[in-house]
Write a protein that holds these residues in place. Structure first.
Motif, mmCIF file in Angstrom:
data_model
loop_
_atom_site.group_PDB
_atom_site.id
_atom_site.type_symbol
_atom_site.label_atom_id
_atom_site.label_comp_id
_atom_site.label_asym_id
_atom_site.label_seq_id
_atom_site.Cartn_x
_atom_site.Cartn_y
_atom_site.Cartn_z
ATOM 1 N N MET A 79 0.822 -1.210 0.000
ATOM 2 C CA MET A 79 0.000 0.000 0.000
ATOM 3 C C MET A 79 0.855 1.259 0.000
ATOM 4 N N HIS A 80 2.014 1.219 0.648
ATOM 5 C CA HIS A 80 2.946 2.344 0.538
ATOM 6 C C HIS A 80 3.325 2.566 -0.928
ATOM 7 N N ALA A 81 3.704 1.481 -1.597
ATOM 8 C CA ALA A 81 4.138 1.567 -2.994
ATOM 9 C C ALA A 81 3.002 2.029 -3.896
ATOM 10 N N LEU A 89 2.804 5.651 -5.966
ATOM 11 C CA LEU A 89 2.582 5.722 -7.412
ATOM 12 C C LEU A 89 1.388 6.615 -7.722
ATOM 13 N N TRP A 90 0.335 6.492 -6.935
ATOM 14 C CA TRP A 90 -0.869 7.315 -7.090
ATOM 15 C C TRP A 90 -0.540 8.798 -6.915
ATOM 16 N N GLN A 91 0.418 9.079 -6.036
ATOM 17 C CA GLN A 91 0.796 10.463 -5.757
ATOM 18 C C GLN A 91 1.952 10.962 -6.634
ATOM 19 N N GLY A 92 2.321 10.172 -7.641
ATOM 20 C CA GLY A 92 3.294 10.638 -8.618
ATOM 21 C C GLY A 92 4.704 10.114 -8.470
ATOM 22 N N ASP A 93 4.966 9.320 -7.432
ATOM 23 C CA ASP A 93 6.311 8.782 -7.219
ATOM 24 C C ASP A 93 6.344 7.311 -7.625
ATOM 25 N N SER A 94 7.052 7.015 -8.697
ATOM 26 C CA SER A 94 7.106 5.638 -9.207
ATOM 27 C C SER A 94 8.339 4.882 -8.720
ATOM 28 N N VAL A 138 1.036 8.809 1.820
ATOM 29 C CA VAL A 138 1.757 7.566 1.518
ATOM 30 C C VAL A 138 2.154 6.856 2.811
ATOM 31 N N SER A 139 2.575 7.621 3.805
ATOM 32 C CA SER A 139 2.948 7.027 5.095
ATOM 33 C C SER A 139 1.748 6.373 5.767
ATOM 34 N N PHE A 140 0.593 7.029 5.677
ATOM 35 C CA PHE A 140 -0.608 6.492 6.324
ATOM 36 C C PHE A 140 -1.157 5.269 5.595
ATOM 37 N N ALA A 141 -0.855 5.146 4.307
ATOM 38 C CA ALA A 141 -1.415 4.050 3.507
ATOM 39 C C ALA A 141 -1.048 2.681 4.076
ATOM 40 N N GLY A 142 0.170 2.541 4.592
ATOM 41 C CA GLY A 142 0.590 1.257 5.151
ATOM 42 C C GLY A 142 -0.214 0.864 6.378
ATOM 43 N N PRO A 143 -0.240 1.708 7.429
ATOM 44 C CA PRO A 143 -1.073 1.393 8.591
ATOM 45 C C PRO A 143 -2.549 1.243 8.246
ATOM 46 N N PHE A 144 -3.019 2.012 7.263
ATOM 47 C CA PHE A 144 -4.421 1.895 6.849
ATOM 48 C C PHE A 144 -4.713 0.485 6.339
ATOM 49 N N ALA A 145 -3.751 -0.101 5.616
ATOM 50 C CA ALA A 145 -3.917 -1.478 5.143
ATOM 51 C C ALA A 145 -4.087 -2.422 6.325
ATOM 52 N N ASN A 146 -3.298 -2.217 7.384
ATOM 53 C CA ASN A 146 -3.416 -3.057 8.574
ATOM 54 C C ASN A 146 -4.746 -2.847 9.279
ATOM 55 N N MET A 159 1.651 3.858 13.902
ATOM 56 C CA MET A 159 1.122 5.217 13.964
ATOM 57 C C MET A 159 1.698 6.025 15.125
ATOM 58 N N LEU A 160 2.604 5.440 15.895
ATOM 59 C CA LEU A 160 3.266 6.215 16.944
ATOM 60 C C LEU A 160 4.091 7.327 16.291
ATOM 61 N N PRO A 161 4.011 8.563 16.811
ATOM 62 C CA PRO A 161 4.719 9.697 16.189
ATOM 63 C C PRO A 161 6.205 9.731 16.543
#
Length: 218
Positions: free
Chosen positions: A30-32, A36-41, A91-99, A150-152
């Motif tokens: 999900m990070h990847a 890609l969705w945000q323009g970084d391939s 992009v950072s949140f996408a990974g925890p969101f998957a979990n 998600m810990l800061p």
């Protein structure tokens, strides 16, 4: 040490290993995908749009998981190639969101088994009981991954999300960041059991809610 479970309870050991590997791979995928969705391939170009654990985690993190029960992923991203100022946080949140989504899916799956096979908890040798254990622990481990990531704290996804919400965090000097990383390791060493217990409580609460809803619908 985690590997001691291999001798005392091998079925539980391999179940946890497989759940964590699958969950971490979904997290990194999900990070990847979000990058890609945000323009970084960058991640896509390096083959990270996959659930292959050797690509998403690497051999050493997998070995560490097998021995001490701690692991991590390694998806490269380049924030300078992203479209918006919020892209890095997204992009950072996408990974925890998957979990978080996996937590909900496995919680519902646990509730379905309990509603469809209410006698399962008393038939420990049944396949339904095996599915119940798998789904329940998969839910618990995924909410654990969500909360922990998600810990800061620098090196965790939550730090980028927190930094976007509070831009002043970027002015923190490196020494303080190193101190925050040290806090992370102390947290892992001394409070991980409490965090794990909290995640079991959250999982049980979610399963009970879904079980009641499904029971009402049925």
């Amino acid at each position: 040490m985690f590997i001691e479970l291999l001798g005392s309870n091998p079925n539980f050991y391999f179940m946890c290993v497989l759940i964590v590997i699958f969950s971490v791979c979904c997290h990194e995928y999900m990070h990847a995908r979000a990058a890609l969705w945000q323009g970084d391939s960058t991640a896509a170009d390096l083959g990270h749009l996959t659930l292959n654990p050797l690509k998403q985690m690497g051999a050493f993190p997998i070995i560490m998981l097998l021995i001490i029960g701690i692991t991590w992923g390694q998806v490269p991203v380049n924030p300078s190639r992203m479209k918006h100022r919020y892209s890095d946080a997204l992009v950072s949140f996408a990974g925890p969101f998957a979990n978080l989504m996996l937590f909900l899916v496995f919680s519902i799956a646990t509730a379905v088994v309990l509603v469809k096979y209410p006698q399962t908890v008393h038939l420990t040798s049944s396949s339904a009981f095996g599915a119940l254990l798998l789904f329940y622990h998969a839910a618990m481990l995924n909410i654990l991954l969500f909360i922990f990531n998600m810990l800061p704290i620098p090196i965790l996804d939550g730090y980028n999300v927190f930094s976007f919400m509070f831009p002043g965090v970027h002015n923190i000097n490196q020494e303080l960041k190193n101190g925050m990383i040290a806090i992370l390791f102390i947290l892992v060493l001394f409070t991980f059991d409490k965090l794990q217990n909290l995640c079991y409580l959250i999982t049980q609460f979610a399963v009970d809610i879904f079980r009641n809803v499904l029971g009402f619908i049925a």
